[in-house]
Design an enzyme around this catalytic site. Sequence first.
Site, PDB file in Angstrom:
ATOM      1  CB  SER A 216      -1.111  -0.092   0.969  1.00 25.86           C
ATOM      2  OG  SER A 216      -2.000   0.715   0.991  1.00 25.86           O
ATOM      3  CG  ASP A 312      -6.462  -1.828  -4.351  1.00 23.20           C
ATOM      4  OD1 ASP A 312      -7.077  -1.770  -3.156  1.00 23.20           O
ATOM      5  OD2 ASP A 312      -5.179  -2.001  -4.342  1.00 23.20           O
ATOM      6  CG  HIS A 379      -5.216  -2.737  -0.231  1.00 25.01           C
ATOM      7  ND1 HIS A 379      -4.972  -1.778  -1.306  1.00 25.01           N
ATOM      8  CD2 HIS A 379      -4.415  -1.878   0.819  1.00 25.01           C
ATOM      9  CE1 HIS A 379      -4.455  -0.902  -1.221  1.00 25.01           C
ATOM     10  NE2 HIS A 379      -4.028  -0.776   0.190  1.00 25.01           N
TER      11      HIS A 379
END
Length: 436
Positions: A216, A312, A379
């Site tokens: 991320s 995502d 994610h």
Amino acid sequence: MPNNQHRLFRGGGAFSLRWCRRLSRRDWIISAAAVATLGVLYLSISPISVSRAFTKPNKNSTPASDWVPFTPLSKSTENSAVCLDGSVPGYHRERGFGSGSDSWLLHVEGGGWCSTLSSCLARMSTKLGSSNYMERQVQFSGILSHDPLQNPDFFNWNKVKIRYCDGASFSGNPESEFKNGTKLFFRGQVIWNTLMDELLSSGMAKAKQALLTGCSAGGLATLVHCDDFRELLSKDADVKCLADAGFFPNEKDISGNSTIESFYRDVVHLQGLAKSLNHDCVAGSEPHKCFFPQEFLRSLKTPIFLVQPAYDFWQATNILVPAAADPHGRWFRCKLNIFNCDPSQIDVLHGHRNSLLKMLSEYQQIPEVGMFVNSCFVHCQTWMTDTWHSPTSPRINNRTIAESVGDWYFKRDSVKRIDCPFPCNPTCYHMDFTHS
Ligand SMILES: *[C@@H]1O[C@H](CO)[C@@H](O)[C@H](O)[C@H]1NC(C)=O
Ligand SMILES: *[C@@H]1O[C@H](CO)[C@@H](O)[C@H](O)[C@H]1NC(C)=O
Ligand SMILES: *[C@@H]1O[C@H](CO)[C@@H](O)[C@H](O)[C@H]1NC(C)=O
């Protein structure tokens, strides 16, 4: 635990009960709390806590878990390398062993960004802005695991989990701090430099192999710092970078607003990122554009690998359909669980995937670039054993993410693994926030 309480689907359904059994209710309450705050702290929370849900040991294959203590950065005070609130940043380190003694894997923690004075101040009372709130020890799993069954290629490497508390992907600069008594520090780049010095002097300078990774906002930090990291190590060392869910595209939201671009503009401006971003890019465009990988990836000299879900959920919630773009809440249920989306919403999600694939197409011909772009509503996937490498983890061409990354790193195969569109892949783990 009854079937209707599980929070994460296997694509095909056949595995859902099994997955459900592996998770305790408590884990999911933690994940639910993380997601509940998503709407409030817009663009600031990553699924750090969600991923805790994945770390419950699998009784069949997992040995005693590795809990690794927090190490505060030793030259923090000397270099004024501090978190947003002025506390001492740090990391968790496990030593390499055997043939992995001279190999180093760094994993940069994620956690969104803060773009305003008030959102950065709010972080000061959380672990994303202050080490006072960080766990004193964390469990190493997935790509950080020391178990060859969970982590076949990197299990015996030196491993470092870098904690994130600057709010700008380790790229903020103190020149941008308020000079009027506001006690808020923008030291991301200073933290990064100090940390690299510390790791180099504790053995990393001798590394023969290294992999900089992160998820991320940490995946973005990985890409931003990749070439500089390479320069720190010996010319003979094999150095590569892996970004997990770190490719944030500059896409308009469904109402036509440039939500993510405005947000990045604010982050880059507030924390003075321009100095830390790719120089070639900054020379030719507005600095905030250079925070988007699509603008600087092509100029990186170091081999990179992208692990990127094409659906995502963080991007769906924050880039494609932020709350302001959906005033009537038509996307509410769809954003909680992709199986709730109606056909027109699925079309929009397919469109988002198509533009991602288009952006990535220029790398198809570059042998050093690796990709694993699966069609899962998830994610981060590298630091949880269930998604990184297990008998039931997501696969493309029957290879797990761990095997794909290993194939690329050790040049066993050229790896450009692009999944078929949702819902074709039954090996996906999809997040389900419906009962949060
Ligand atoms: C410092 O400046 C910022 C930006 O102009 C402002 O928002 C903040 O309130 C100021 N803080 C103090 C303590 O005056
Ligand atoms: C679009 O962006 C503008 C400016 O940021 C904002 O005022 C407006 O509310 C946004 N509209 C939607 C539908 O998101
Ligand atoms: C997939 O790989 C596993 C080993 O990882 C192997 O046992 C299995 O037979 C393979 N399945 C197919 C369909 O090739």
